[in-house]
Design an enzyme around this catalytic site. Structure first.
Site, PDB file in Angstrom:
ATOM      1  N   PRO A  81      48.369  24.131  56.894  1.00  0.00           N
ATOM      2  CA  PRO A  81      47.030  24.596  56.833  1.00  0.00           C
ATOM      3  C   PRO A  81      45.963  23.914  57.634  1.00  0.00           C
ATOM      4  O   PRO A  81      46.023  22.504  57.646  1.00  0.00           O
ATOM      5  CB  PRO A  81      46.581  24.294  55.235  1.00  0.00           C
ATOM      6  CG  PRO A  81      48.095  23.922  54.746  1.00  0.00           C
ATOM      7  CD  PRO A  81      48.779  23.441  55.822  1.00  0.00           C
ATOM      8  N   GLU A  82      45.210  24.527  58.295  1.00  0.00           N
ATOM      9  CA  GLU A  82      44.085  23.921  58.988  1.00  0.00           C
ATOM     10  C   GLU A  82      42.883  24.521  58.513  1.00  0.00           C
ATOM     11  O   GLU A  82      43.014  25.102  57.366  1.00  0.00           O
ATOM     12  CB  GLU A  82      44.055  23.964  60.301  1.00  0.00           C
ATOM     13  CG  GLU A  82      45.032  23.512  61.007  1.00  0.00           C
ATOM     14  CD  GLU A  82      45.304  23.122  62.686  1.00  0.00           C
ATOM     15  OE1 GLU A  82      44.162  22.841  62.969  1.00  0.00           O
ATOM     16  OE2 GLU A  82      46.240  23.280  63.297  1.00  0.00           O
TER      17      GLU A  82
END
Length: 273
Positions: A2-3
């Site tokens: 996840p960014e």
DNA sequence: AGTGCGACCCGAACGC
DNA sequence: TGCGTTCGGGTCGCAC
């Protein structure tokens, strides 16, 4: 992995699922996930708190409770599942929030890298981990002069400083490569030698890449069912990252992979001089 | 202070 | 049902 865009997607998905529910108990299967306060204090303080809202700052998810913010960083593989209380726990569900509606919010993290903090609401922006964060990509204060000021005392490649969350939040290893490709800037170029024009390109492309990814995250997110996890998917079209040996989308030159600051970095030698 | 690097984790990919 | 090794991802803590 996840960014920022994935965190944004998780936030929106969870808001539709668990707002207004009350946390009646919490089970902590992997104590190192809780970074602050102690596990005992964490349990005591979060009990009976209602989930009022869910926000995001950088890559941090912020569960707004009545008296506290529960901050949650997913790192690479963290995700949230919402399952009925009687569902068997899988071995990677490390923190279980028991809700007052016969469901549980479960934090699952294969790599065990994710972290949580529970902080009094009035203090949340004044202390770590949020106090040291830089500007959001869509902040109007993100300007060429801001970057110039931040970069002037650094002697590091632009790729490295793009990952610095004290300057701009939300850029991870993958998006940094994409931003530099679109800006036609060599990842090894020292950040303090960039021209105003190049800095403006970085700002523009940061906004473009992250906004585009947020939209993609919004359209590709799996909808929740009882057996399925709620998590962001990372499925938008990448131009260079992970494309070693493939032709550049712009000029057909072969994309190469190097290490910059210890991180795998993909770029086109011809487009990004 | 700025900079570099190991540590934290474990599944996937790789090498043999 | 092959097994041992390497890699990667975000961030922090430590050494220089």
């Amino acid at each position: 992995m996840p960014e920022l865009p994935e965190v944004e997607t998780v936030k929106e998905t969870l808001k539709r699922q668990i707002l207004k529910n009350r946390i009646i108990d919490v089970k902590i299967n992997y104590p190192k996930t809780i970074e602050f306060p102690t596990v005992e204090e964490f349990k005591k303080q979060i009990k009976n708190q209602k989930i009022v809202d869910i926000k995001r700052r950088g890559k941090w998810l912020m569960f707004e409770l009545e008296d506290y913010y529960l901050l949650s960083h997913l790192r690479m593989e963290g995700k949230y599942n919402i399952k009925p209380t009687d569902t068997i726990q899988n071995k990677h569900e490390h923190v279980i929030f028991v809700l007052d509606n016969k469901f549980e919010l479960r934090y699952q993290d294969t790599r065990k890298f994710g972290k949580m903090h529970l902080i009094k609401k009035e203090e949340v922006y004044d202390r770590l981990p949020l106090s040291e964060l830089g500007l959001e990509p869509n902040d109007e204060n993100l300007t060429v002069s801001y970057l110039k000021e931040k970069y002037k005392n650094k002697n590091l490649p632009i790729k490295t400083v793009l990952l610095d969350q004290q300057i701009i939040v939300g850029i991870g290893n993958i998006y940094a490569d994409e931003i530099l490709f679109l800006s036609k800037i060599n990842p090894l170029k020292k950040s303090k030698t960039l021209t105003n024009k190049q800095l403006q390109l970085i700002i523009d492309n940061t906004k473009i890449v992250l906004e585009k990814a947020i939209k993609a995250g919004g359209t590709t997110i799996r909808s929740y069912t009882s057996s399925e996890g709620v998590h962001g998917l990372f499925q938008h079209e990448l131009l260079v990252h992970g494309k070693e040996g493939e032709p550049c989308k712009d000029c057909d030159e072969t994309i190469v992979k190097i290490k910059v600051g210890g991180r795998g970095t993909y770029y086109c030698k011809k487009c990004q001089k």
